[in-house]
Each structure stands twice: as C-alpha cells, then as structure tokens.
Design an enzyme around this catalytic site. Structure first.
Site, PDB file in Angstrom:
ATOM      1  N   ARG A 223     -33.093  30.889  23.628  1.00  0.00           N
ATOM      2  CA  ARG A 223     -33.593  29.557  23.293  1.00  0.00           C
ATOM      3  C   ARG A 223     -35.108  29.597  23.252  1.00  0.00           C
ATOM      4  O   ARG A 223     -35.733  30.394  23.982  1.00  0.00           O
ATOM      5  CB  ARG A 223     -33.157  28.534  24.349  1.00  0.00           C
ATOM      6  N   HIS A 271     -32.997  29.660  13.607  1.00  0.00           N
ATOM      7  CA  HIS A 271     -31.818  29.498  14.483  1.00  0.00           C
ATOM      8  C   HIS A 271     -30.513  29.753  13.713  1.00  0.00           C
ATOM      9  O   HIS A 271     -29.628  28.883  13.640  1.00  0.00           O
ATOM     10  CB  HIS A 271     -31.811  28.105  15.129  1.00  0.00           C
TER      11      HIS A 271
HETATM   12  P1  NDP Z   1     -22.869  33.682  29.123  1.00  0.00           P
HETATM   13  O1  NDP Z   1     -22.856  32.462  29.980  1.00  0.00           O
HETATM   14  O2  NDP Z   1     -21.571  34.345  28.792  1.00  0.00           O
HETATM   15  O3  NDP Z   1     -23.817  34.785  29.772  1.00  0.00           O
HETATM   16  C1  NDP Z   1     -25.023  34.487  30.369  1.00  0.00           C
HETATM   17  C2  NDP Z   1     -25.616  35.732  31.002  1.00  0.00           C
HETATM   18  O4  NDP Z   1     -26.938  35.410  31.443  1.00  0.00           O
HETATM   19  C3  NDP Z   1     -24.837  36.181  32.254  1.00  0.00           C
HETATM   20  O5  NDP Z   1     -24.805  37.578  32.324  1.00  0.00           O
HETATM   21  C4  NDP Z   1     -25.678  35.623  33.391  1.00  0.00           C
HETATM   22  O6  NDP Z   1     -25.595  36.355  34.609  1.00  0.00           O
HETATM   23  C5  NDP Z   1     -27.055  35.783  32.820  1.00  0.00           C
HETATM   24  N1  NDP Z   1     -27.989  34.891  33.507  1.00  0.00           N
HETATM   25  C6  NDP Z   1     -27.947  33.543  33.624  1.00  0.00           C
HETATM   26  N2  NDP Z   1     -28.960  33.090  34.385  1.00  0.00           N
HETATM   27  C7  NDP Z   1     -29.649  34.199  34.787  1.00  0.00           C
HETATM   28  C8  NDP Z   1     -30.787  34.407  35.602  1.00  0.00           C
HETATM   29  N3  NDP Z   1     -31.412  33.391  36.180  1.00  0.00           N
HETATM   30  N4  NDP Z   1     -31.211  35.672  35.790  1.00  0.00           N
HETATM   31  C9  NDP Z   1     -30.554  36.712  35.226  1.00  0.00           C
HETATM   32  N5  NDP Z   1     -29.460  36.582  34.436  1.00  0.00           N
HETATM   33  C10 NDP Z   1     -29.018  35.337  34.223  1.00  0.00           C
HETATM   34  O7  NDP Z   1     -23.627  33.256  27.782  1.00  0.00           O
HETATM   35  P2  NDP Z   1     -23.429  33.812  26.295  1.00  0.00           P
HETATM   36  O8  NDP Z   1     -23.558  35.282  26.305  1.00  0.00           O
HETATM   37  O9  NDP Z   1     -22.198  33.236  25.675  1.00  0.00           O
HETATM   38  O10 NDP Z   1     -24.665  33.110  25.537  1.00  0.00           O
HETATM   39  C11 NDP Z   1     -25.986  33.307  25.958  1.00  0.00           C
HETATM   40  C12 NDP Z   1     -26.930  32.370  25.228  1.00  0.00           C
HETATM   41  O11 NDP Z   1     -27.114  32.771  23.877  1.00  0.00           O
HETATM   42  C13 NDP Z   1     -26.476  30.911  25.077  1.00  0.00           C
HETATM   43  O12 NDP Z   1     -26.638  30.170  26.268  1.00  0.00           O
HETATM   44  C14 NDP Z   1     -27.391  30.412  23.975  1.00  0.00           C
HETATM   45  O13 NDP Z   1     -28.604  29.936  24.544  1.00  0.00           O
HETATM   46  C15 NDP Z   1     -27.686  31.676  23.172  1.00  0.00           C
HETATM   47  N6  NDP Z   1     -27.084  31.593  21.826  1.00  0.00           N
HETATM   48  C16 NDP Z   1     -27.915  31.616  20.751  1.00  0.00           C
HETATM   49  C17 NDP Z   1     -27.417  31.553  19.477  1.00  0.00           C
HETATM   50  C18 NDP Z   1     -28.308  31.645  18.303  1.00  0.00           C
HETATM   51  O14 NDP Z   1     -27.839  31.463  17.168  1.00  0.00           O
HETATM   52  N7  NDP Z   1     -29.570  31.975  18.471  1.00  0.00           N
HETATM   53  C19 NDP Z   1     -25.972  31.413  19.217  1.00  0.00           C
HETATM   54  C20 NDP Z   1     -25.184  31.432  20.424  1.00  0.00           C
HETATM   55  C21 NDP Z   1     -25.727  31.496  21.672  1.00  0.00           C
HETATM   56  P3  NDP Z   1     -24.198  36.522  35.403  1.00  0.00           P
HETATM   57  O15 NDP Z   1     -23.437  37.555  34.620  1.00  0.00           O
HETATM   58  O16 NDP Z   1     -24.594  37.008  36.729  1.00  0.00           O
HETATM   59  O17 NDP Z   1     -23.545  35.160  35.379  1.00  0.00           O
HETATM   60  C1  OXD Z   2     -25.125  27.986  20.089  1.00  0.00           C
HETATM   61  C2  OXD Z   2     -26.202  28.122  19.142  1.00  0.00           C
HETATM   62  O1  OXD Z   2     -25.401  27.802  21.279  1.00  0.00           O
HETATM   63  O2  OXD Z   2     -25.965  27.928  17.959  1.00  0.00           O
HETATM   64  O3  OXD Z   2     -23.955  28.083  19.663  1.00  0.00           O
HETATM   65  O4  OXD Z   2     -27.325  28.451  19.511  1.00  0.00           O
END
Ligand code: NDP
Ligand code: OXD
Length: 308
Positions: A223, A271
C-alpha cells in the site's frame, strides 16, 4: 438469507449471474436493489459507511471485495460482525505475474535501459546471474509465499520476513522487528507485500533503506501508506537505492505534479498489480457463505486486533 453486493457494478452483474446459476440458495442482491434490509446477513463491499452498517440490523459477515482491509475503518464495524478479506486464486496469480515482472525488470536493469534508450545511448551493463541476486519479500502471507515460489523457479536467492515465524521451502525466513536488520542486509531487491496496519505504516523509510545493501531496489505492491515518499526520493537521489517499482501510492491517483511521475529511477503503475477476478472470487465467496452457514471457518477471516 441474503447477500448484498455494493461495489464495482460490472463485477456485480457477473456475480449475480454466477450466484443464480451456482448458488441459488443465496439471495444475491445488487445495490441499490436491496429489498428488505432485515434479510441481509452478508455484505460484500470495498468500503462501507457507518450509515450502511447501521441500516443492516442482521448483518453477520462483511466481505472485502479485495485482498486488503485497510480501506475499511474496522473501528466502525461492530464487533459481532466478522470481517473477511478476499483470498482467491485470481488475485494471487496477478500478483505473482506482476512481482515477477518487477523483479526481472530490476534484475535486468530495465530502468537504466529505459533512460538510455530515451537518450539514444548504447549502454550495456554486465549481467548478474539470478543465483547472485538476493530477493527479499516482506510479508509471508498468501501473496508473499506465492511470489517467492515463482521467483524460486528463476534461481534467485530468496529470503522473507513476517511477524511470526514462518517456513517456506527454499526461502530463508526471518520473523519480527529484531530480525529485520539481518533480513534487509540480504536484499538486493526488496518486495513489500505487507498489509497496511498501524505497525507497518511508513515501514519503507530511511531507516529501512539504510539497512539494505548499497544500490538495492524496491518494489512496493503493498500500500502507498507503507512508503515514506521523501525518504525514497532522498535514497534514490543519493544512490543508496538504484530504482523502485511502485504500484501503490498515497493518495491514489497521485497529483499530476508529483515527482514520482517523472523520476527516471521510478516505474509507476496505477494499482494494477493484481485484481480480483470475478469468476474465481465469486466461487470463493459462495464457499465462504456455505462454510459460515454450517458454522465452519471461512477463508481469509481477519483478526481484528492485528488489523489483517
Ligand atoms: P496475508 O494477510 O496473507 O499476509 C500478510 C503477511 O504480512 C503475513 O506473513 C504477516 O505475518 C505479515 N505481517 C503483517 N504485519 C507484519 C508486521 N508488523 N511485521 C512483519 N510482518 C507482518 O496478506 P496477503 O498476502 O493476502 O496480502 C498482502 C497485502 O498485499 C494486502 O494486505 C494488500 O495490501 C496487498 N495487495 C496489493 C494488491 C495490488 O494490486 N497492489 C492486490 C492485493 C493485495 P504473519 O505470517 O506472522 O501473520
Ligand atoms: C486488493 C487490492 O487489496 O486490489 O485486492 O489492492
């Protein structure tokens, strides 16, 4: 028992057809045709207002139509309503493609060649074998793991960082704030795939960049709020970082006079790294509602206290 959909109308029309054909037991209502609001147990939306939530007295689950939930103000969602984000194969595949593209572009010096072409300069750079390029992914969730698995097929040296300890085949995994310096020291290309939370806001900042090897590059597909823009510009201008691929910004869209648009070391996309795919996402939603009707766990349930 009804599901109210209030998001992109084109996807809504596709979902309405799919629900009619494959889940006729779920009464799919496409905003603004809500019918009796008291029937609505499920809401699928990208954002919600307190007024909308207050108008749905029997709402049980709020489904985000995207993978993230940072666009929702969770403090406004009553505690008894479960929040579920979108975990579906279409989003994962899109992200894997984009992260591969961005990594390969940086690995093969495409920002340098874009500039050289614009200046009609023939300026080859020595090729670095993939095994000697270290790629680190922040966030070892659904998307981070899938990206690492695909990048592994190119032979890159891989590492990852998460909040709690994780294991991913072929990846050196680090966990927690105390492990961050060791993780960052081994990233020639750093990919941010974290959710945006109070803890991760501004995490791509000068302190983080200083811990990377000189000349490292950044891919931000998390983000815009993860990035401290002035710190990125300073790191690029000082040569600490060699380039950045940014798919997300704060705000979106960026104002026309923003320096990211014209910076030679930044590749900016609007995005589009990944997008919810209507058919696969509809099936995940149907599956989740059926799970919930049976009192079973749903895919992508958000832990409120963690914010993701
Ligand atoms: P998940 O919830 O499956 O994974 C999140 C990961 O981040 C986990 O491994 C988690 O750790 C880690 N994490 C969270 N907080 C912290 C922290 N404070 N320190 C270290 N690690 C942390 O999310 P997704 O993989 O499904 O998606 C990730 C992000 O991708 C979404 O939230 C969104 O913002 C972004 N996204 C962007 C898109 C785009 O088009 N640009 C499209 C889709 C998503 P733990 O394993 O320990 O829980
Ligand atoms: C999502 C994105 O979170 O589009 O799906 O970023």
């Amino acid at each position: 028992m009804a599901l109210l959909y209030k998001a992109d109308p084109v996807r809504g029309a596709t979902w309405q057809k799919l629900f009619g054909a494959e889940a006729p037991e779920i009464d799919f209502r496409h905003w603004p045709d809500t019918g009796n609001l008291a029937d609505i147990r499920y809401l699928a939306a990208w954002t919600v207002t307190p007024d909308l939530l207050a108008s749905l007295p029997n709402l049980e689950v709020l489904f985000s139509t995207g993978a993230g939930v940072d666009q929702l103000d969770l403090t406004q969602v009553p505690d008894h309503i479960q929040v579920v984000r979108m975990v579906e194969p279409g989003i994962t595949e899109g992200m894997v493609e984009y992260a591969s593209f961005a990594t390969l572009a940086l690995h093969r010096h495409m920002l340098h060649y874009r500039k050289a072409q614009a200046e009609a300069r023939w300026a080859p750079i020595k090729l670095v074998p993939a095994k000697d390029r270290r790629i680190g992914v922040m966030g070892l969730g659904n998307l981070g793991r899938a990206v690492l698995t695909r990048l592994g097929s190119y032979g890159f040296a891989l590492s990852g960082w998460s909040r709690s300890p994780q294991q991913v085949d072929g990846v050196t995994c680090h966990a927690g704030a105390e492990a961050m310096p060791a993780f960052l020291a081994g990233c020639d290309i750093l990919i941010c795939l974290l959710p945006l939370t109070a803890e991760t806001h501004g995490i791509l900042c000068r302190k983080t960049f200083d811990l990377l090897p000189d000349g490292a590059a950044l891919v931000n597909v998390g983000r815009g709020g993860h990035l401290v823009e002035s710190d990125l510009l300073a790191a690029l201008d000082a040569g600490k970082l060699s380039g950045a691929v940014l798919d997300v910004t704060e705000p979106e869209p960026l104002p026309n006079d923003h320096p990211f648009w014209r910076h030679p070391a930044i590749l900016l996309t609007p995005h589009v790294a990944s997008m919810t795919q209507p058919e696969s996402a509809a099936r995940v939603l149907m599956g989740n509602i059926r799970q919930h009707r049976q009192g079973l766990a749903m895919l992508g349930t958000v832990t409120r206290g963690r914010g993701y």
